[in-house]
Design a protein around this motif. Structure first.
Motif, PDB file in Angstrom:
ATOM      1  N   ASP A   1       4.564   4.650  32.760  1.00 23.91           N
ATOM      2  CA  ASP A   1       5.019   3.499  33.536  1.00 23.91           C
ATOM      3  C   ASP A   1       3.954   2.937  34.462  1.00 23.91           C
ATOM      4  OD1 ASP A   1       4.871   5.691  35.201  1.00 23.91           O
ATOM      5  OD2 ASP A   1       6.633   5.133  36.391  1.00 23.91           O
ATOM      6  N   LEU A   2       2.743   3.468  34.393  1.00 30.25           N
ATOM      7  CA  LEU A   2       1.721   3.119  35.385  1.00 30.25           C
ATOM      8  C   LEU A   2       0.336   3.282  34.778  1.00 30.25           C
ATOM      9  CD1 LEU A   2       1.349   2.537  38.536  1.00 30.25           C
ATOM     10  CD2 LEU A   2       1.007   5.005  38.755  1.00 30.25           C
ATOM     11  N   ILE A   3      -0.594   2.414  35.199  1.00 28.54           N
ATOM     12  CA  ILE A   3      -2.002   2.591  34.847  1.00 28.54           C
ATOM     13  C   ILE A   3      -2.800   2.653  36.148  1.00 28.54           C
ATOM     14  CG2 ILE A   3      -2.563   0.121  34.620  1.00 28.54           C
ATOM     15  CD1 ILE A   3      -4.223   0.957  32.118  1.00 28.54           C
TER      16      ILE A   3
ATOM     17  N   GLY B   1      -7.255   1.292  42.262  1.00 25.41           N
ATOM     18  CA  GLY B   1      -6.097   0.437  42.099  1.00 25.41           C
ATOM     19  C   GLY B   1      -5.115   0.983  41.073  1.00 25.41           C
ATOM     20  N   SER B   2      -3.906   0.435  41.086  1.00 25.59           N
ATOM     21  CA  SER B   2      -2.853   0.823  40.148  1.00 25.59           C
ATOM     22  C   SER B   2      -2.066  -0.411  39.751  1.00 25.59           C
ATOM     23  CB  SER B   2      -1.898   1.846  40.780  1.00 25.59           C
ATOM     24  OG  SER B   2      -2.596   2.979  41.238  1.00 25.59           O
ATOM     25  N   VAL B   3      -1.544  -0.402  38.524  1.00 22.71           N
ATOM     26  CA  VAL B   3      -0.716  -1.504  38.042  1.00 22.71           C
ATOM     27  C   VAL B   3       0.544  -0.917  37.420  1.00 22.71           C
ATOM     28  CG1 VAL B   3      -0.530  -3.450  36.450  1.00 22.71           C
ATOM     29  CG2 VAL B   3      -2.701  -2.994  37.617  1.00 22.71           C
ATOM     30  N   LYS B   4       1.691  -1.339  37.922  1.00 24.25           N
ATOM     31  CA  LYS B   4       2.968  -0.924  37.343  1.00 24.25           C
ATOM     32  C   LYS B   4       3.164  -1.679  36.036  1.00 24.25           C
ATOM     33  CE  LYS B   4       7.073   1.120  37.890  1.00 24.25           C
ATOM     34  NZ  LYS B   4       7.268   2.552  38.059  1.00 24.25           N
ATOM     35  N   LEU B   5       3.326  -0.962  34.942  1.00 23.13           N
ATOM     36  CA  LEU B   5       3.309  -1.572  33.618  1.00 23.13           C
ATOM     37  C   LEU B   5       4.573  -2.373  33.342  1.00 23.13           C
ATOM     38  CD1 LEU B   5       1.802   1.337  31.519  1.00 23.13           C
ATOM     39  CD2 LEU B   5       0.643  -0.686  32.380  1.00 23.13           C
ATOM     40  N   SER B   6       4.347  -3.613  32.847  1.00 23.69           N
ATOM     41  CA  SER B   6       5.455  -4.453  32.422  1.00 23.69           C
ATOM     42  C   SER B   6       5.127  -5.151  31.105  1.00 23.69           C
ATOM     43  CB  SER B   6       5.792  -5.496  33.487  1.00 23.69           C
ATOM     44  OG  SER B   6       6.787  -6.385  33.021  1.00 23.69           O
ATOM     45  N   GLU B   7       3.889  -5.664  30.984  1.00 27.47           N
ATOM     46  CA  GLU B   7       3.507  -6.417  29.794  1.00 27.47           C
ATOM     47  C   GLU B   7       2.057  -6.121  29.449  1.00 27.47           C
ATOM     48  OE1 GLU B   7       4.726 -10.781  29.063  1.00 27.47           O
ATOM     49  OE2 GLU B   7       2.597 -10.919  29.592  1.00 27.47           O
TER      50      GLU B   7
END
Length: 624
Positions: free
Chosen positions: A476-478, A495-501
């Motif tokens: 769910d996260l990168i 940094g982190s990005v919550k995965l959606s697309e």
């Protein structure tokens, strides 16, 4: 332990089991007599009759259970024969007492529990239906005397078909007894295959041909006895299991919760401790939900024993397993946490006197060590599966309990699968914990449902420039970061990005792709080659909370449709009849329409038809 010591210990266990059977059989016989006396009275007291009959049934069942467990372990053929005969007799008496118990319940309902006067015809009718062997049951002295006597009383008559052990090959050869010698207590036999005769064969090397491994029960099927043996083993092992669980709770769990009572001590002045031997957190790690399991199995045992008192082969026990089906899921968290709790316990045993003292006090009362007791639930779940699978193998498909047994076996296998899956998830969660320690300053990555997938060095776009970063992909996260300059071997979180697309980024080159969160923030990643890009795209497709962008999905759909069209055209081309040969005379066949000729396909040797003017070939014969 030497092999001799092991054999002695095993022999002592068998003798103890047989002695327990004698005690239960004698108790059953005594209560059997009391039940008969009550039934023979002028006025039958149904409550008292039910009490005596119920106690007789319970002790008959316990005696049979002991004998059945002892028979496979008895090496002496004559001893096992005596026990089989005794089981036959006890089973007949058991059936009679069950009938007496049913009669007591009928009389209780008949007169609301008050004494009942029975006519002589009613008594006679009941007695005629319950004819049984009234000879006394065997006592321990009878058993020893009959063992001694049977050593010189010949077991096999002349002409008896037997099998003789070959000491060289340890195989059993078919033969017929031709004579016996009382002075030497040996037999002479003639072998079936060679017709040769051998003398001076001791009884220990002879057995009846094709003997039954289980007790003969007349009209009762052998398989039903096998099922009874498994059910008996299940209940006996459940009693032992619950007893040991209660020892665990009383001697250790409760003791560690109360420092004044550790090791069985009652007076706080007698202990060296002013605090608990284990903290609440340590108790939860070592013992987990053991008290829930103890409560579950205690109730389960009560229901098993209650059913065993009136057990019939057609009824079985699987409905009791079904009753507690959901509750047995309590074993999953215990087994999953067992390895971690056991490791912690081993460390604490070396460091804490309170634990060692508690084990010493328990050993003085014949109670096992703490590591042995906490391992019991872990092993018990697989014992249930094994015994129920054996029960399923010995139950024909036409048996009324067969479907319930199969359902119960599947349920316990499903619990084993849950344990396996939860252990894997626990390993993945532990992996996430270890990844947290790779960052300085540390960051929090742990989440109940977070699973680690992949990590690698890859270029990402920062300030419109591609820079090399280490990237960690979760379900769910990168997360991305760079090597720490001050702390070698660690990373600094960038940094982190919550995965959606996710999708392609053609504006930054054919090897670029992106991930974004629900707010639309994008992280651009650039692979070093097409293979690496496809690998990352495949990993992103595994993430349950992500989806491919609409544009990329549309392009993928168009590509898929194009592939399907190409495939369809290839298939159509393969099924089309071949063109006519140029240098081959056609096969003329009368009756064809004008312009059509018949040809032979060289590859398949099948006939097809061609019309040159129309430019058409076909397999079907054209009609006029």
């Amino acid at each position: 332990m030497s092999s001799y010591s092991k054999s002695v210990a095993s022999g002592n266990e068998v003798r103890e089991t047989i002695n327990q059977g004698f005690v239960h059989a004698e108790l059953a016989s005594a209560t059997d007599v009391k039940a008969k006396a009550v039934y023979s009275a002028a006025e039958v007291n149904p409550v008292l009759l039910q009490r005596h009959a119920n106690m007789a049934v319970e002790n008959y069942m316990a005696a049979i259970s002991c004998y059945l467990r002892a028979i496979p372990a008895v090496s002496d053929t004559r001893s096992s024969t005596l026990l089989r005969e005794e089981v036959d007799k006890l089973l007949r008496r058991l059936e009679r007492m069950r009938a007496m118990l049913a009669e007591a319940k009928r009389l209780e309902k008949l007169n609301n529990g008050n004494p009942v006067r029975l006519s002589s015809s009613e008594r006679e009718s009941f007695d005629n239906n319950q004819e049984a062997d009234e000879s006394d049951i065997m006592t321990s002295n009878d058993f020893e005397n009959r063992q001694t006597l049977s050593q010189w009383i010949p077991e096999y008559d002349l002409g008896t078909e037997v099998e003789v052990e070959d000491p060289r090959s340890s195989s059993w050869l078919p033969a017929i007894v031709t004579s016996l010698d009382p002075s030497t207590r040996t037999f002479a036999v003639r072998y079936d295959d060679s017709n040769e005769e051998e003398r001076c064969i001791p009884a220990s090397r002879i057995k009846l041909r094709s003997p039954s491994d289980f007790i003969s029960l007349g009209d009762a099927e052998t398989e039903s006895v096998r099922r009874f043996e498994i059910i008996s083993e299940l209940i006996e092992s459940e009693r032992t299991y619950v007893r040991k669980l209660n020892n665990l709770k009383q001697q250790y769990v409760d003791a560690f919760k109360k420092p004044a009572h550790w090791g069985g001590q009652r007076d706080s002045a007698d202990t060296f401790f002013t605090r608990k031997t284990m903290s609440e957190e340590e108790l939860n790690l070592v013992f987990s939900n053991i008290e829930e399991i103890i409560s579950l199995n205690s109730k389960f045992l009560v229901d098993l024993e209650s059913r065993f008192e009136t057990y019939t082969d057609d009824q079985g026990l699987t409905d009791i397993f079904a009753k507690y089906a959901e509750s047995f899921s309590a074993y999953v968290p215990y087994i999953v946490g067992y390895d971690k709790g056991s490791k912690m316990l081993n460390e604490m045993r070396q460091q804490r006197l309170g634990i060692r003292s508690a084990e010493a006090a328990a050993a003085a009362h014949g109670i096992e060590s703490l590591p042995a007791l906490i391992a019991l639930p872990k092993d018990r779940l697989y014992v249930y599966t094994k015994l129920l699978k054996n029960l399923e193998d010995r139950t024909p498909k036409t048996h009324p309990c067969r479907r319930n047994i199969e359902k119960t076996v599947r349920f316990f296998k499903d619990i084993e699968r849950q344990v396996w899956e939860e252990k894997n998830r626990e390993k993945l969660r532990a992996q996430v914990k270890r990844l947290e320690k790779q960052f300085k300053p540390s960051i929090v990555l742990s989440s109940p449902s977070r699973v680690f997938y992949h990590d690698a060095e890859i270029k990402i776009l920062e300030n419109k420039k591609p820079v090399s970063r280490h990237v960690w992909l979760f379900n769910d996260l990168i997360v991305y970061g760079r090597s720490s300059w001050l702390n070698a071997g660690f990373y600094r979180h960038k940094g982190s990005v919550k995965l959606s697309e996710y999708g392609n980024s053609p504006d930054f080159g054919p090897l670029a792709f992106y991930v974004s969160n629900t707010a639309g923030h994008r992280l651009i990643l650039i692979a070093s080659n097409e293979k690496e890009k496809q690998f990352w795209m495949k990993q992103l497709s595994r993430c349950p909370g992500t989806h491919l962008s609409e544009q990329d999905q549309l392009e993928n759909d168009q590509l898929w449709n194009l592939q399907q069209q190409i495939q369809a055209s290839l298939v159509l081309e393969e099924t089309k009849p071949p063109p006519p040969p140029r240098e081959e005379d056609p096969i003329l066949e009368p009756g064809l329409p004008s312009g059509w000729i018949e040809l032979l396909d060289e590859n398949t040797n099948n006939v097809y038809y061609y019309n040159e003017s129309l430019g058409v070939t076909q397999w079907e014969k054209p009609q006029r």
